[in-house]
Motif scaffolding. Sequence first.
Motif, PDB file in Angstrom:
ATOM      1  N   ASP A  40       0.499  -1.439  -0.244  1.00  0.00           N
ATOM      2  CA  ASP A  40      -0.157   0.578   0.271  1.00  0.00           C
ATOM      3  C   ASP A  40       1.074   1.192  -0.051  1.00  0.00           C
ATOM      4  N   ASP A  41       0.241   2.772   0.047  1.00  0.00           N
ATOM      5  CA  ASP A  41       1.212   4.059  -0.100  1.00  0.00           C
ATOM      6  C   ASP A  41       2.393   3.452   1.247  1.00  0.00           C
ATOM      7  N   LYS A  42       1.571   3.590   2.649  1.00  0.00           N
ATOM      8  CA  LYS A  42       2.169   2.823   3.392  1.00  0.00           C
ATOM      9  C   LYS A  42       2.434   2.711   3.805  1.00  0.00           C
ATOM     10  N   ALA A  43       3.878   1.822   4.803  1.00  0.00           N
ATOM     11  CA  ALA A  43       4.099   0.427   4.670  1.00  0.00           C
ATOM     12  C   ALA A  43       3.603   0.644   6.037  1.00  0.00           C
ATOM     13  N   VAL A  44       3.816  -1.118   6.466  1.00  0.00           N
ATOM     14  CA  VAL A  44       3.189  -1.761   7.116  1.00  0.00           C
ATOM     15  C   VAL A  44       3.967  -2.520   7.908  1.00  0.00           C
ATOM     16  N   ILE A  45       4.238  -2.716   9.280  1.00  0.00           N
ATOM     17  CA  ILE A  45       5.054  -3.469  10.292  1.00  0.00           C
ATOM     18  C   ILE A  45       3.855  -5.040  10.238  1.00  0.00           C
ATOM     19  N   LEU A  57      12.689   5.145   5.490  1.00  0.00           N
ATOM     20  CA  LEU A  57      11.125   5.718   4.967  1.00  0.00           C
ATOM     21  C   LEU A  57      10.737   6.819   5.172  1.00  0.00           C
ATOM     22  N   GLY A  58      11.064   7.671   5.790  1.00  0.00           N
ATOM     23  CA  GLY A  58      10.740   9.115   6.533  1.00  0.00           C
ATOM     24  C   GLY A  58       9.840   9.122   7.100  1.00  0.00           C
ATOM     25  N   TYR A  59       9.568   8.566   7.222  1.00  0.00           N
ATOM     26  CA  TYR A  59       8.093   8.168   8.188  1.00  0.00           C
ATOM     27  C   TYR A  59       8.286   7.322   9.769  1.00  0.00           C
ATOM     28  N   THR A  60       7.662   7.419  10.694  1.00  0.00           N
ATOM     29  CA  THR A  60       7.914   5.862  11.433  1.00  0.00           C
ATOM     30  C   THR A  60       6.348   4.915  10.853  1.00  0.00           C
ATOM     31  N   PRO A  61       6.547   3.221  10.217  1.00  0.00           N
ATOM     32  CA  PRO A  61       5.620   2.428   9.954  1.00  0.00           C
ATOM     33  C   PRO A  61       5.064   1.827  11.254  1.00  0.00           C
TER      34      PRO A  61
END
Length: 324
Positions: free
Chosen positions: A181-186, A201-205
């Motif tokens: 998806d657009d945002k990575a997810v752990i 990533l530049g953001y916290t997943p």
Amino acid sequence: MTALITKDLQLALSHLRNGDIVAFPTETVYGLGADAKNPLAIQKVFLAKDRPADHPLIVHIASVDQLSAWAKDIPPIAYSLAQNFWPGPLTMILRKQAEVSPLITGGQDTVGIRIPNHPLTLELLAQFGSGLVGPSANKYGRVSPTSAQHVADDLNNEVAAILDGGACSIGIESTIISLVDDKAVIMRQGDITAQQLAVVLGYTPAVNKSQDNIIRSSGSHESHYAPLTPVYLLSKDELISACKEYTAQQQKVSVLSFSDKPSDLAIDLYWQTIQRDPKSYAHNLYANLRAHDQLHNSAILIEQVAHDLEWAAITDRLVRASFK
Ligand code: TXA
Ligand code: MG
């Protein structure tokens, strides 16, 4: 058939090319390897583990050049993550190539891929020249193996050989990150933390904690990594009172704690004192759980660990090991 614990790479390769299962070492846990292009070999892995067919397997590869043979629509961030964390304890979930067997993916259109960081297995993968499926080499739902002997204890009759690469350095399974998806997810926490991933990533997943998520992930089932002996996660005070109660009822328990055994507790109680260090805790976790399980006591009592990021992956495993 009795499995051979061996360091012979050529023997392991010949079994794999023959469509048989070979357990292999990684820096996380031992994997149950089979040719990811051979449906019969993949089926043997599900049978050996007693794993339900709809639980996907991850594919292990030797180099990032092979990624596009298994995954498509690969976002650039996947290559940045690969550059930073491969070989290493990170599994990426990506859209699968059409040729990837639905047996591997549990019928989903995504596939999990990683390059493990173990010299013997990197050489095995390089010489094999293709992907190996590699779930943890334990029976479904049970404690993962971190030594060749652990694999032999569980799956001696199911594997053609066990490639011995010593004790796994990290000791818990890879971090799984979904990039579909657009945002990575752990999807599963591991040695690589959200904070380390955030740097790339530049953001916290986000960490996927949903119990009924539609992407099936066997590690996401609550009862998992579990010894046969019931496990209880307790505060130090609760742990000491539980010891007294069990002893009063003439029942034996074993304990994993950060502090020494109080002198007023029964002397024949198996009390293991461990260091409050997340790296060594993870490294020894599964060996400890297996050793405590072999005592066949009424319970294994484990002292709760800190609620911080460094302990998150361990907390996840302990909660699942103690889930009733
Ligand atoms: O560290 C590790 O990842 C070890 C070593 C051997 O590499 N392997 C491992 O495999 O832990 P396994 O099968 O025990 O756990 C892999 C997890 C499972 O929970 C599986 O369901 C999930 O990855 N998984 C695999 N493919 C997936 C997919 N396409 N989507 C979501 N989850 C997936
Ligand atoms: Mg597993």
